[in-house]
Design an enzyme around this catalytic site. Structure first.
Site, PDB file in Angstrom:
ATOM      1  N   ARG A   1       0.840  -1.211   0.000  1.00 36.79           N
ATOM      2  CA  ARG A   1       0.000   0.000   0.000  1.00 36.79           C
ATOM      3  C   ARG A   1       0.867   1.250   0.000  1.00 36.79           C
ATOM      4  O   ARG A   1       0.566   2.229  -0.696  1.00 36.79           O
ATOM      5  CB  ARG A   1      -0.928  -0.006   1.224  1.00 36.79           C
ATOM      6  CG  ARG A   1      -2.107  -0.955   1.093  1.00 36.79           C
ATOM      7  CD  ARG A   1      -3.110  -0.756   2.206  1.00 36.79           C
ATOM      8  NE  ARG A   1      -2.680  -1.315   3.468  1.00 36.79           N
ATOM      9  CZ  ARG A   1      -3.013  -2.524   3.923  1.00 36.79           C
ATOM     10  NH1 ARG A   1      -3.771  -3.312   3.181  1.00 36.79           N
ATOM     11  NH2 ARG A   1      -2.594  -2.948   5.100  1.00 36.79           N
TER      12      ARG A   1
ATOM     13  N   PHE B   1     -11.809  -4.747  -5.914  1.00 37.32           N
ATOM     14  CA  PHE B   1     -11.832  -5.561  -4.696  1.00 37.32           C
ATOM     15  C   PHE B   1     -11.285  -4.720  -3.543  1.00 37.32           C
ATOM     16  O   PHE B   1     -10.377  -5.124  -2.822  1.00 37.32           O
ATOM     17  CB  PHE B   1     -11.000  -6.841  -4.847  1.00 37.32           C
ATOM     18  CG  PHE B   1     -11.360  -7.671  -6.054  1.00 37.32           C
ATOM     19  CD1 PHE B   1     -12.403  -8.588  -6.013  1.00 37.32           C
ATOM     20  CD2 PHE B   1     -10.658  -7.524  -7.248  1.00 37.32           C
ATOM     21  CE1 PHE B   1     -12.729  -9.342  -7.132  1.00 37.32           C
ATOM     22  CE2 PHE B   1     -10.974  -8.283  -8.360  1.00 37.32           C
ATOM     23  CZ  PHE B   1     -12.017  -9.193  -8.301  1.00 37.32           C
TER      24      PHE B   1
ATOM     25  N   ASP C   1     -16.398  -3.152  -4.812  1.00 41.40           N
ATOM     26  CA  ASP C   1     -16.400  -4.392  -4.054  1.00 41.40           C
ATOM     27  C   ASP C   1     -17.832  -4.925  -4.022  1.00 41.40           C
ATOM     28  O   ASP C   1     -18.793  -4.159  -4.167  1.00 41.40           O
ATOM     29  CB  ASP C   1     -15.890  -4.169  -2.626  1.00 41.40           C
ATOM     30  CG  ASP C   1     -15.366  -5.453  -1.994  1.00 41.40           C
ATOM     31  OD1 ASP C   1     -14.137  -5.636  -1.975  1.00 41.40           O
ATOM     32  OD2 ASP C   1     -16.191  -6.268  -1.545  1.00 41.40           O
TER      33      ASP C   1
ATOM     34  N   ASP D   1      -6.721  -6.476  -6.325  1.00 41.62           N
ATOM     35  CA  ASP D   1      -6.373  -7.235  -5.124  1.00 41.62           C
ATOM     36  C   ASP D   1      -7.498  -8.223  -4.806  1.00 41.62           C
ATOM     37  O   ASP D   1      -8.205  -8.086  -3.797  1.00 41.62           O
ATOM     38  CB  ASP D   1      -6.130  -6.290  -3.951  1.00 41.62           C
ATOM     39  CG  ASP D   1      -5.593  -7.015  -2.719  1.00 41.62           C
ATOM     40  OD1 ASP D   1      -5.067  -8.132  -2.876  1.00 41.62           O
ATOM     41  OD2 ASP D   1      -5.699  -6.462  -1.610  1.00 41.62           O
TER      42      ASP D   1
ATOM     43  N   CYS E   1      -2.997 -13.693  -3.823  1.00 45.41           N
ATOM     44  CA  CYS E   1      -2.778 -14.315  -2.518  1.00 45.41           C
ATOM     45  C   CYS E   1      -2.954 -15.826  -2.583  1.00 45.41           C
ATOM     46  O   CYS E   1      -3.044 -16.485  -1.542  1.00 45.41           O
ATOM     47  CB  CYS E   1      -3.708 -13.709  -1.471  1.00 45.41           C
ATOM     48  SG  CYS E   1      -5.460 -13.953  -1.814  1.00 45.41           S
TER      49      CYS E   1
END
Length: 402
Positions: free
Chosen positions: A220, A236, A258, A306, A346
């Site tokens: 970030r 997201f 989102d 993300d 991730c």
């Protein structure tokens, strides 16, 4: 032998030529590596791991209901997996964050225990100000949750500990856990944490993971450093982490997207909490909304992707890569020349090389030049275990798109 059996109700014997990874201290023993289990260990019991020639390898916790049949914690035959053992492991994890990384303190947030990264496979502990959020992903440690909570109180001095469960783990591990208070008191209202000068509300009882994506802290900051003067699309966006830091760093406008309305409600409150006026949010399925933006001819100076984990098993790997391909294609079509693409992953099964290969393919297909400016991973309070490459799960590529 009687003394050993009092500590270790069972012995797990490995198949021939399968001991090397465990002599090398890899903590996961899968069912396929095991020849026989001697004795009758119950799920969660301490067992000793032996090579097929009868040599002691390591000590761990057994679970017949998991693909990971034994999680290893000690490579010393003289070390019992008792209260003192886990106290030492928790103290070592605490020292890393408090004394070495300097991440602990009032209003701060960090990961205090990162499972394999801290030699405590199956335990995750995050600190938000004065409270701890705990997740168990192994049955053996979950059975010891009261003891571990007592040790956390002694070592980390929280005001309360709250247990959060992760989707799917119950079935994988044979766990029957419910979210709830583990010790002390935890507020029902969101708490405020500070990160690099920005303040965020975190709901300790609801939301994704443990309430905030602490692993993206350094990414970030890196993204914010490139955001000045750019119109940013934060896909997201969850509670607005990337977008808020970018807005505070001088982004001209931020649009967060989102599917979760509770997450967006916190994102709006976070913008207000920080006095940011140039952020807006849309509740939508992200793929569909990005496609809509492409059709409308919208352009952005920066796009942050993300997404949640796409690949939870090897069987889902190809489908996950198709998902990343589609997502990144949409992002490239939304980026203006000299735009910044930030793409995160991730899914531990997808490597950094896979992501780079995908970008190389898309550069040719979309006829856009792509320069990788930075390669990032999880923040240092999520340390990588050198003996367990699977603990290296987060990838972040920051790119210039011509």
């Amino acid at each position: 032998m009687a003394e050993c059996l009092s500590i270790c109700p069972g012995r797990v014997i490995l198949q021939p030529r399968r001991a090397r990874p465990f002599y090398g201290r890899h903590p996961w023993v899968y069912a396929g590596a095991i020849s026989v289990v001697e004795g009758e260990p119950a799920d969660g019991d301490v067992v000793d791991l032996y090579s097929h020639t009868g040599n002691f390898v390591a000590r761990g916790l057994y679970n017949s209901r998991s693909k990971i049949r034994v999680r290893l914690y000690s490579w010393s035959q003289d070390t019992p997996l008792d209260r003192d053992f886990f106290a030492q492991r928790l103290d070592a994890a605490w020292r890393l964050r408090s004394q070495i990384l300097g991440l602990d303190g009032p209003g701060r947030a960090c990961r205090l225990v990162f499972s394999e990264g801290d030699g405590l496979s199956g335990l995750t502990v995050d600190r938000y100000d004065r409270w701890l959020i705990v997740q168990f992903t192994s049955l053996g440690l979950a059975q010891r949750k009261e003891m571990l909570a007592e040790l956390m109180v002694e070592v980390m001095h929280p005001e309360g500990i709250y247990l959060r469960t992760e989707r799917g783990v119950g079935q994988l591990e044979g766990l029957d856990l419910q979210d709830g208070l583990l010790w002390g008191q935890v507020p029902t209202e969101p708490v405020i944490i500070e990160e690099a000068g920005a303040r965020f509300l975190v709901n300790l009882r609801e939301g994704q993971k443990t309430g905030f994506y602490l692993d993206q802290r350094d990414n970030r900051r890196a993204v914010a450093g490139l955001a000045r003067g750019r119109r940013l699309l934060d896909a997201f966006c969850y509670t607005g982490g990337f977008g808020l830091h970018a807005a505070r760093a001088g982004a001209s406008a931020v649009l967060g997207v989102d599917v979760s309305e509770p997450a967006l409600a916190l994102a709006r409150e976070n913008a207000q909490l920080n006095g940011v006026q140039n952020m807006s949010f849309v509740r939508s399925e992200v793929f569909a909304y990005l496609h809509k933006l492409v059709e409308a001819g919208e352009r952005f100076g920066m796009v942050v992707l993300d997404p949640p984990k796409f690949a939870r098993s090897r069987n889902a790997l190809e489908e996950a890569l198709r998902g990343y391909r589609r997502l990144q294609t949409l992002a490239l079509r939304l980026l203006e020349s000299d735009g910044i693409l930030v793409t995160c992953c991730c899914s531990g099964l997808i490597t950094m090389d896979m992501l780079q290969d995908l970008l190389a393919q898309l550069a040719a297909e979309e006829r856009r030049g792509i320069q990788i400016l930075q390669r990032g991973g999880q923040a240092p309070d999520h340390p990588l275990a050198a003996v367990c490459p699977e603990s290296n799960y987060l990838k972040c590529l920051i790119c210039r798109v011509l």
